[in-house]
Motif scaffolding. Structure first.
Motif, PDB file in Angstrom:
ATOM      1  N   ARG A  12       0.811  -1.221   0.000  1.00 34.23           N
ATOM      2  CA  ARG A  12       0.000   0.000   0.000  1.00 34.23           C
ATOM      3  C   ARG A  12       0.840   1.264   0.000  1.00 34.23           C
ATOM      4  O   ARG A  12       0.327   2.366   0.178  1.00 34.23           O
ATOM      5  CB  ARG A  12      -0.917   0.015   1.241  1.00 34.23           C
ATOM      6  N   SER A  14       2.421   3.220  -2.145  1.00 29.94           N
ATOM      7  CA  SER A  14       2.294   4.322  -3.102  1.00 29.94           C
ATOM      8  C   SER A  14       1.075   4.083  -3.973  1.00 29.94           C
ATOM      9  O   SER A  14       0.559   2.955  -4.052  1.00 29.94           O
ATOM     10  CB  SER A  14       3.537   4.420  -3.992  1.00 29.94           C
ATOM     11  N   ALA A  15       0.647   5.146  -4.664  1.00 29.73           N
ATOM     12  CA  ALA A  15      -0.507   5.007  -5.544  1.00 29.73           C
ATOM     13  C   ALA A  15      -0.224   4.007  -6.652  1.00 29.73           C
ATOM     14  O   ALA A  15      -1.084   3.196  -7.010  1.00 29.73           O
ATOM     15  CB  ALA A  15      -0.877   6.371  -6.139  1.00 29.73           C
ATOM     16  N   ALA A  16       0.986   4.043  -7.206  1.00 27.22           N
ATOM     17  CA  ALA A  16       1.329   3.124  -8.282  1.00 27.22           C
ATOM     18  C   ALA A  16       1.313   1.679  -7.802  1.00 27.22           C
ATOM     19  O   ALA A  16       0.846   0.773  -8.507  1.00 27.22           O
ATOM     20  CB  ALA A  16       2.701   3.477  -8.848  1.00 27.22           C
ATOM     21  N   LEU A  17       1.810   1.441  -6.601  1.00 24.37           N
ATOM     22  CA  LEU A  17       1.816   0.089  -6.051  1.00 24.37           C
ATOM     23  C   LEU A  17       0.393  -0.387  -5.766  1.00 24.37           C
ATOM     24  O   LEU A  17       0.036  -1.539  -6.045  1.00 24.37           O
ATOM     25  CB  LEU A  17       2.659   0.063  -4.771  1.00 24.37           C
ATOM     26  N   ARG A  18      -0.435   0.509  -5.245  1.00 25.02           N
ATOM     27  CA  ARG A  18      -1.834   0.147  -4.994  1.00 25.02           C
ATOM     28  C   ARG A  18      -2.557  -0.176  -6.302  1.00 25.02           C
ATOM     29  O   ARG A  18      -3.361  -1.107  -6.359  1.00 25.02           O
ATOM     30  CB  ARG A  18      -2.546   1.274  -4.242  1.00 25.02           C
ATOM     31  N   ASN A  19      -2.262   0.601  -7.355  1.00 22.86           N
ATOM     32  CA  ASN A  19      -2.855   0.308  -8.660  1.00 22.86           C
ATOM     33  C   ASN A  19      -2.420  -1.057  -9.178  1.00 22.86           C
ATOM     34  O   ASN A  19      -3.201  -1.783  -9.795  1.00 22.86           O
ATOM     35  CB  ASN A  19      -2.459   1.379  -9.674  1.00 22.86           C
ATOM     36  N   LEU A  20      -1.171  -1.399  -8.908  1.00 27.60           N
ATOM     37  CA  LEU A  20      -0.612  -2.649  -9.404  1.00 27.60           C
ATOM     38  C   LEU A  20      -1.330  -3.864  -8.828  1.00 27.60           C
ATOM     39  O   LEU A  20      -1.507  -4.874  -9.511  1.00 27.60           O
ATOM     40  CB  LEU A  20       0.879  -2.710  -9.069  1.00 27.60           C
ATOM     41  N   ARG A  22      -4.467  -3.787  -7.366  1.00 31.83           N
ATOM     42  CA  ARG A  22      -5.920  -3.599  -7.213  1.00 31.83           C
ATOM     43  C   ARG A  22      -6.678  -4.782  -7.766  1.00 31.83           C
ATOM     44  O   ARG A  22      -6.455  -5.234  -8.882  1.00 31.83           O
ATOM     45  CB  ARG A  22      -6.361  -2.312  -7.917  1.00 31.83           C
ATOM     46  N   ASN A  25     -11.896  -3.353 -10.498  1.00 31.20           N
ATOM     47  CA  ASN A  25     -11.883  -2.109 -11.254  1.00 31.20           C
ATOM     48  C   ASN A  25     -13.248  -1.862 -11.889  1.00 31.20           C
ATOM     49  O   ASN A  25     -13.954  -2.802 -12.279  1.00 31.20           O
ATOM     50  CB  ASN A  25     -10.825  -2.158 -12.358  1.00 31.20           C
TER      51      ASN A  25
END
Length: 330
Positions: A12, A14-20, A22, A25
């Motif tokens: 959790r 960074s935003a990029a890691l959270r996107n990875l 998720r 969607n």
């Protein structure tokens, strides 16, 4: 083995890691936008209990459709508000009824749009019920007749298919409605038209604003003899099973927000595409709170959409569709 070896927060950071990582969607292709179309000219009237949602006359429909298309929304659910009502809802199955006229107009302007026709009688009957009503003088009560109603619903579905509807969405909750409509469509040569069944539709307090929008409030009694008791979950599975056996192509849960447990159960039990209907009061409550500054509207809406998808919905019918489409682009 657990903490400190296992640290779930590692994913959790960074935003990029959270996107990875998720799991769920929402995409533009998940959204179905309901529209209300009425007779007359020059009509764009906001529905007082549903801010941002309007009644449109046919001559002003083009601007609304262009906005929908420009946002990338590919599917719309058409509700008609007629200028004529009678005991049998005859304008529901009139070739020149408002839904039929609207469908033809939509297909002229944007043939690529998927037009889903709501198939019911309540907007078109003078009593506001979803079928044929019989008054029993001896018992001093009114009953909605099941099999007699099916005949009119079949006529409605066939007339909508003739007008160009891509999907028939029967919302009446009569026993056997999917079988009757499937048979009627097939016999009329529309065997390729799918049925999006309102399989699990509750007699819910969440429909209030819609009844203003569709002018469909019952003039007496309620709809509890045909719509489901909100307390019943196992019955919902029986209703869905019946629709699967009768030939439904989609299953739906309506309302969605208070019934995510049933969305999950239907997802686990059936393989058909599953639709969550984010209904009018669910929309209006968020809009009202946002107008007061009490909530972050965008955050609440997007969290709700994720909740529907996480529960198992493939598609979401929502009055927020245009808002969600804009936010997904950002």
């Amino acid at each position: 083995m657990a903490f400190p070896i296992i640290r779930n927060r590692r994913l959790r950071g960074s935003a990029a890691l959270r996107n990875l990582v998720r799991e769920t969607n929402v995409t533009i292709h998940d959204l179905i936008y309901p529209i209300f179309i009425t007779h007359g000219t020059g009509i764009k009237d906001e529905i007082s209990s549903m801010p941002g949602v309007y009644h449109y006359s046919l001559d002003l429909l083009e601007e609304e459709l262009q906005e929908i298309v420009d946002l990338g929304i590919q599917s719309i659910l058409v509700f008609g508000v007629p200028d004529h009502k009678d005991a049998h809802g005859s304008s529901a199955y009139d070739a020149h009824g408002i839904v039929q006229q609207a469908t033809r107009r939509i297909k002229e302007l944007h043939p690529q749009l998927v037009v889903i026709a709501d198939t019911c009688l309540c907007q078109f009957t003078d009593h506001g019920h979803c079928g044929v009503v019989h008054f029993d003088e001896q018992k001093q009560r009114a009953d909605v007749l099941n099999d007699e109603s099916l005949e009119l619903l079949v006529r409605t579905a066939v007339s909508q298919a003739e007008a160009g509807a891509d999907i028939i969405a029967p919302s009446n909750m009569m026993d056997g409605f999917v079988y009757a409509i499937r048979q009627g469509l097939d016999e009329a040569g529309y065997d390729q038209i799918p049925i999006m069944s309102y399989s699990v539709k509750f007699a819910s307090a969440f429909y209030g604003p819609f009844r203003e929008a569709a002018h469909s409030a019952p003039q007496f009694g309620d709809r509890k003899t045909y719509q489901m008791d909100p307390a019943n979950g196992r019955e919902a599975l029986r209703e869905a099973q019946s629709d699967v056996l009768e030939g439904a192509d989609f299953l739906m849960v309506k309302p969605a927000l208070a019934y995510m447990d049933l969305i999950r159960q239907l997802r686990d039990q059936f393989d058909l595409p599953l639709v969550a209907y984010n209904v009018s009061a669910e929309y209006s409550m968020v809009k009202a709170a946002a107008m007061q500054g009490w909530i972050d509207e965008r955050a609440i809406i997007m969290e709700t959409m994720i909740g529907f998808k996480r529960a198992g919905a493939d598609l979401i019918i929502t009055y927020f569709a245009k808002d969600v489409a804009r936010w997904l682009r950002e």
